[in-house]
Write an enzyme that holds these catalytic residues in place. Sequence first.
Site, PDB file in Angstrom:
ATOM      1  N   THR A 125       0.839  -1.165   0.035  1.00 18.93           N
ATOM      2  CA  THR A 125       0.153  -0.069  -0.037  1.00 18.93           C
ATOM      3  C   THR A 125       0.903   1.191  -0.065  1.00 18.93           C
ATOM      4  OG1 THR A 125      -1.441   1.278   1.341  1.00 18.93           O
ATOM      5  CG2 THR A 125       0.115  -0.107   2.549  1.00 18.93           C
ATOM      6  N   ASP A 126       0.400   2.420  -0.599  1.00 21.82           N
ATOM      7  CA  ASP A 126       0.970   3.650  -0.396  1.00 21.82           C
ATOM      8  C   ASP A 126       1.100   4.066   1.238  1.00 21.82           C
ATOM      9  OD1 ASP A 126      -1.520   4.291   0.182  1.00 21.82           O
ATOM     10  OD2 ASP A 126      -1.870   6.021  -1.500  1.00 21.82           O
ATOM     11  N   GLU A 127       0.144   3.436   1.879  1.00 21.00           N
ATOM     12  CA  GLU A 127       0.341   4.126   3.422  1.00 21.00           C
ATOM     13  C   GLU A 127       1.586   3.715   3.980  1.00 21.00           C
ATOM     14  OE1 GLU A 127      -3.127   3.549   5.717  1.00 21.00           O
ATOM     15  OE2 GLU A 127      -4.408   3.673   3.980  1.00 21.00           O
ATOM     16  N   TYR A 151      -1.779  -0.623  11.090  1.00 17.13           N
ATOM     17  CA  TYR A 151      -1.807  -1.198   9.887  1.00 17.13           C
ATOM     18  C   TYR A 151      -1.079  -0.887   8.953  1.00 17.13           C
ATOM     19  CZ  TYR A 151      -3.360  -1.514   4.813  1.00 17.13           C
ATOM     20  OH  TYR A 151      -3.169  -1.862   3.661  1.00 17.13           O
ATOM     21  N   LYS A 155       2.128  -3.412   7.376  1.00 16.83           N
ATOM     22  CA  LYS A 155       2.413  -3.459   6.011  1.00 16.83           C
ATOM     23  C   LYS A 155       4.131  -3.211   5.611  1.00 16.83           C
ATOM     24  CE  LYS A 155      -0.384  -4.716   3.086  1.00 16.83           C
ATOM     25  NZ  LYS A 155      -0.750  -5.672   2.330  1.00 16.83           N
TER      26      LYS A 155
HETATM   27  P1  NAD Z   1      -9.879  -7.100   2.302  1.00 12.73           P
HETATM   28  O1  NAD Z   1      -9.963  -6.843   3.891  1.00 12.73           O
HETATM   29  O2  NAD Z   1     -11.319  -6.843   1.602  1.00 12.73           O
HETATM   30  O3  NAD Z   1      -9.720  -8.531   1.932  1.00 12.73           O
HETATM   31  C1  NAD Z   1      -8.738  -9.225   2.731  1.00 12.73           C
HETATM   32  C2  NAD Z   1      -8.680 -10.810   2.499  1.00 12.73           C
HETATM   33  O4  NAD Z   1      -7.636 -11.338   3.128  1.00 12.73           O
HETATM   34  C3  NAD Z   1     -10.179 -11.299   2.911  1.00 12.73           C
HETATM   35  O5  NAD Z   1     -10.592 -12.404   1.903  1.00 12.73           O
HETATM   36  C4  NAD Z   1      -9.708 -12.189   4.210  1.00 12.73           C
HETATM   37  O6  NAD Z   1     -10.603 -13.218   4.601  1.00 12.73           O
HETATM   38  C5  NAD Z   1      -8.310 -12.483   3.830  1.00 12.73           C
HETATM   39  N1  NAD Z   1      -7.350 -12.883   4.944  1.00 12.73           N
HETATM   40  C6  NAD Z   1      -7.175 -12.061   6.089  1.00 12.73           C
HETATM   41  N2  NAD Z   1      -6.527 -12.563   6.823  1.00 12.73           N
HETATM   42  C7  NAD Z   1      -5.935 -13.804   6.270  1.00 12.73           C
HETATM   43  C8  NAD Z   1      -5.158 -14.976   6.637  1.00 12.73           C
HETATM   44  N3  NAD Z   1      -4.537 -15.005   7.915  1.00 12.73           N
HETATM   45  N4  NAD Z   1      -4.877 -15.903   5.815  1.00 12.73           N
HETATM   46  C9  NAD Z   1      -5.532 -16.058   4.617  1.00 12.73           C
HETATM   47  N5  NAD Z   1      -6.478 -14.950   4.235  1.00 12.73           N
HETATM   48  C10 NAD Z   1      -6.583 -14.025   5.211  1.00 12.73           C
HETATM   49  O7  NAD Z   1      -8.777  -6.229   1.582  1.00 12.73           O
HETATM   50  P2  NAD Z   1      -8.630  -5.440   0.213  1.00 12.73           P
HETATM   51  O8  NAD Z   1      -8.988  -4.027   0.539  1.00 12.73           O
HETATM   52  O9  NAD Z   1      -8.993  -6.282  -0.843  1.00 12.73           O
HETATM   53  O10 NAD Z   1      -7.148  -5.511   0.121  1.00 12.73           O
HETATM   54  C11 NAD Z   1      -6.193  -6.506  -0.326  1.00 12.73           C
HETATM   55  C12 NAD Z   1      -4.726  -6.337  -0.380  1.00 12.73           C
HETATM   56  O11 NAD Z   1      -4.536  -5.084  -1.081  1.00 12.73           O
HETATM   57  C13 NAD Z   1      -4.241  -5.817   1.003  1.00 12.73           C
HETATM   58  O12 NAD Z   1      -3.022  -6.545   1.212  1.00 12.73           O
HETATM   59  C14 NAD Z   1      -4.277  -4.302   1.176  1.00 12.73           C
HETATM   60  O13 NAD Z   1      -3.062  -3.994   2.278  1.00 12.73           O
HETATM   61  C15 NAD Z   1      -3.894  -3.909  -0.064  1.00 12.73           C
HETATM   62  N6  NAD Z   1      -4.193  -2.585  -0.530  1.00 12.73           N
HETATM   63  C16 NAD Z   1      -5.389  -2.335  -0.233  1.00 12.73           C
HETATM   64  C17 NAD Z   1      -6.009  -1.098  -0.979  1.00 12.73           C
HETATM   65  C18 NAD Z   1      -7.136  -0.688  -0.682  1.00 12.73           C
HETATM   66  O14 NAD Z   1      -7.784   0.523  -1.042  1.00 12.73           O
HETATM   67  N7  NAD Z   1      -8.215  -1.374  -0.351  1.00 12.73           N
HETATM   68  C19 NAD Z   1      -5.069  -0.111  -1.553  1.00 12.73           C
HETATM   69  C20 NAD Z   1      -3.686  -0.559  -1.808  1.00 12.73           C
HETATM   70  C21 NAD Z   1      -3.257  -1.867  -1.012  1.00 12.73           C
HETATM   71  O1  DAU Z   2      -4.155   3.958   0.670  1.00 11.73           O
HETATM   72  C1  DAU Z   2      -4.364   2.524   0.560  1.00 11.73           C
HETATM   73  C2  DAU Z   2      -5.131   2.195   1.608  1.00 11.73           C
HETATM   74  O2  DAU Z   2      -6.389   2.870   1.531  1.00 11.73           O
HETATM   75  C3  DAU Z   2      -5.233   0.558   1.867  1.00 11.73           C
HETATM   76  O3  DAU Z   2      -4.043   0.258   2.138  1.00 11.73           O
HETATM   77  C4  DAU Z   2      -6.026   0.266   3.001  1.00 11.73           C
HETATM   78  O4  DAU Z   2      -6.221  -1.137   2.992  1.00 11.73           O
HETATM   79  C5  DAU Z   2      -7.565   0.859   2.910  1.00 11.73           C
HETATM   80  O5  DAU Z   2      -8.388   0.538   3.805  1.00 11.73           O
HETATM   81  C6  DAU Z   2      -7.382   2.401   2.461  1.00 11.73           C
HETATM   82  O6  DAU Z   2      -7.084   3.151   3.756  1.00 11.73           O
HETATM   83  P1  DAU Z   2      -7.660   4.423   4.080  1.00 11.73           P
HETATM   84  O7  DAU Z   2      -7.738   4.761   5.455  1.00 11.73           O
HETATM   85  O8  DAU Z   2      -7.233   5.618   3.397  1.00 11.73           O
HETATM   86  O9  DAU Z   2      -9.283   4.138   3.549  1.00 11.73           O
HETATM   87  P2  DAU Z   2     -10.637   4.280   4.149  1.00 11.73           P
HETATM   88  O10 DAU Z   2     -11.613   3.990   3.408  1.00 11.73           O
HETATM   89  O11 DAU Z   2     -10.893   3.863   5.579  1.00 11.73           O
HETATM   90  O12 DAU Z   2     -10.783   5.717   4.481  1.00 11.73           O
HETATM   91  C7  DAU Z   2     -10.498   6.957   3.173  1.00 11.73           C
HETATM   92  C8  DAU Z   2     -10.744   8.081   3.839  1.00 11.73           C
HETATM   93  O13 DAU Z   2     -12.136   8.407   4.270  1.00 11.73           O
HETATM   94  C9  DAU Z   2      -9.810   8.382   5.005  1.00 11.73           C
HETATM   95  O14 DAU Z   2      -9.384   9.683   4.821  1.00 11.73           O
HETATM   96  C10 DAU Z   2     -10.828   8.435   6.094  1.00 11.73           C
HETATM   97  C11 DAU Z   2     -12.036   9.028   5.546  1.00 11.73           C
HETATM   98  N1  DAU Z   2     -13.288   8.176   6.320  1.00 11.73           N
HETATM   99  C12 DAU Z   2     -13.309   6.801   6.172  1.00 11.73           C
HETATM  100  C13 DAU Z   2     -14.419   6.062   7.009  1.00 11.73           C
HETATM  101  C14 DAU Z   2     -14.532   4.703   7.042  1.00 11.73           C
HETATM  102  C15 DAU Z   2     -14.145   8.815   6.931  1.00 11.73           C
HETATM  103  O15 DAU Z   2     -14.227  10.110   6.828  1.00 11.73           O
HETATM  104  N2  DAU Z   2     -15.330   8.401   7.503  1.00 11.73           N
HETATM  105  C16 DAU Z   2     -15.426   6.926   7.620  1.00 11.73           C
HETATM  106  O16 DAU Z   2     -16.485   6.442   8.232  1.00 11.73           O
END
Ligand code: NAD
Ligand code: DAU
Length: 337
Positions: A125-127, A151, A155
């Site tokens: 992730t970019d975080e 988190y 990562k």
């Molecule tokens: P998500 O939370 O929707 O899904 C995570 C999945 O991992 C689920 O299916 C869960 O059951 C599985 N999982 C969790 N723990 C596990 C374990 N111990 N063993 C096997 N499976 C397990 O997540 P997402 O939003 O789809 O993110 C997927 C990946 O992308 C993550 O690595 C996250 O850090 C990365 N990522 C997410 C975002 C975003 O915006 N959502 C952006 C950048 C990177």
């Molecule tokens: O940048 C990549 C990341 O993006 C991933 O690595 C993470 O897995 C993914 O969850 C996401 O993280 P963020 O914290 O940026 O995403 P989230 O959707 O939780 O929040 C996006 C923005 O919205 C953040 O500034 C917080 C705000 N927010 C979020 C929630 C859930 C609110 O204002 N209210 C809310 O209830």
Amino acid sequence: MRLLVCGGAGFIGSNFIRYYLSRHPEDFVVNFDKLTYAGNLENLKDVEGNPNYIFVRGDITDDKAVNDTIQKNNISHIVNFAAETHVDRSIINGADFVRTNVMGTQALLEAAKNNGGLRYHHISTDEVFGALGPNDPPFNENTSYNPRSPYSASKAAADHLTRAYFHTYNLPITISNCSNNYGPYQFPEKLHGLFITNLLEGKKVPVYGDGLQVRDWLYVDDHCEAVDLVLRQGKIGESYCIGGDCEKTNMVITRKMLELLELGEEMIETVKDRAGHDRRYAIDFSKIKNELGWSPRTSFEEGMKKTVEWYKNNREWWQKIKSGEYLEYYKKQYHER
Ligand code: NAD
Ligand code: DAU
């Protein structure tokens, strides 16, 4: 290729499996997922009958289950999406984040090493880079790591371990650091999933603080395309930053949802800010653009329309989720802080 996709039942993983099987029908995909609260096999109902796809329930921290699955299915490549992913949950309790994101990654790397040095792609992730000020240049592959939430710290540790396996054991790894994704099948705890479904239920949306935090939004299919490219053509040992060229504040995103759903500003409720809330993320994706020819295809307008339509047309999917454990979490996160 015989691909082990870890975490394939989650938001991005399930979109990736669907994308991958449609582009590479000759390949075989094993979806290895623990099915935590965020994992949902309903995300993959349409690929269940594909003869080149199987699901194995398992935990990436379980070395034996990982090894057995690799050997039984003659796996050649691993893509690891499996993680605990929600920042707010990591603030409530980070233990599962360290277990899965750090120890799980280490177990997968060890299994890749011990099974002949399998090709391993790590989804990050970019975080991990921390937070930007309003005038800072976007993150790129050379930005120093500076994670600020449990988190992102977990990562970051996983990225370091992945690189360590390249330097120490020559394991053929790549890493991608992507910005915020949105699109179908996003669990309704993240901004898009939560806000759109709240609005469809007639509930207000909880905007943290002043709502002026910036994220760089990428439609999920574009991320899937980038991961596929890095897996096939990325340089071993390297990382790739993936972004949407789409910096928006949370207020702008929220107002776009209100516009698409024909609702007014009275649906916005500002609530207590997230602890340690990162102010801005942005990605410079020149490396993947120049080396692999990737750029995001989906515009903000198109992606937002598709996403809102999907949640409108798939009420049953999210209504089932927004019950049980979800209600407990919602109460803790939004009413007891
Ligand atoms: P998500 O939370 O929707 O899904 C995570 C999945 O991992 C689920 O299916 C869960 O059951 C599985 N999982 C969790 N723990 C596990 C374990 N111990 N063993 C096997 N499976 C397990 O997540 P997402 O939003 O789809 O993110 C997927 C990946 O992308 C993550 O690595 C996250 O850090 C990365 N990522 C997410 C975002 C975003 O915006 N959502 C952006 C950048 C990177
Ligand atoms: O940048 C990549 C990341 O993006 C991933 O690595 C993470 O897995 C993914 O969850 C996401 O993280 P963020 O914290 O940026 O995403 P989230 O959707 O939780 O929040 C996006 C923005 O919205 C953040 O500034 C917080 C705000 N927010 C979020 C929630 C859930 C609110 O204002 N209210 C809310 O209830």
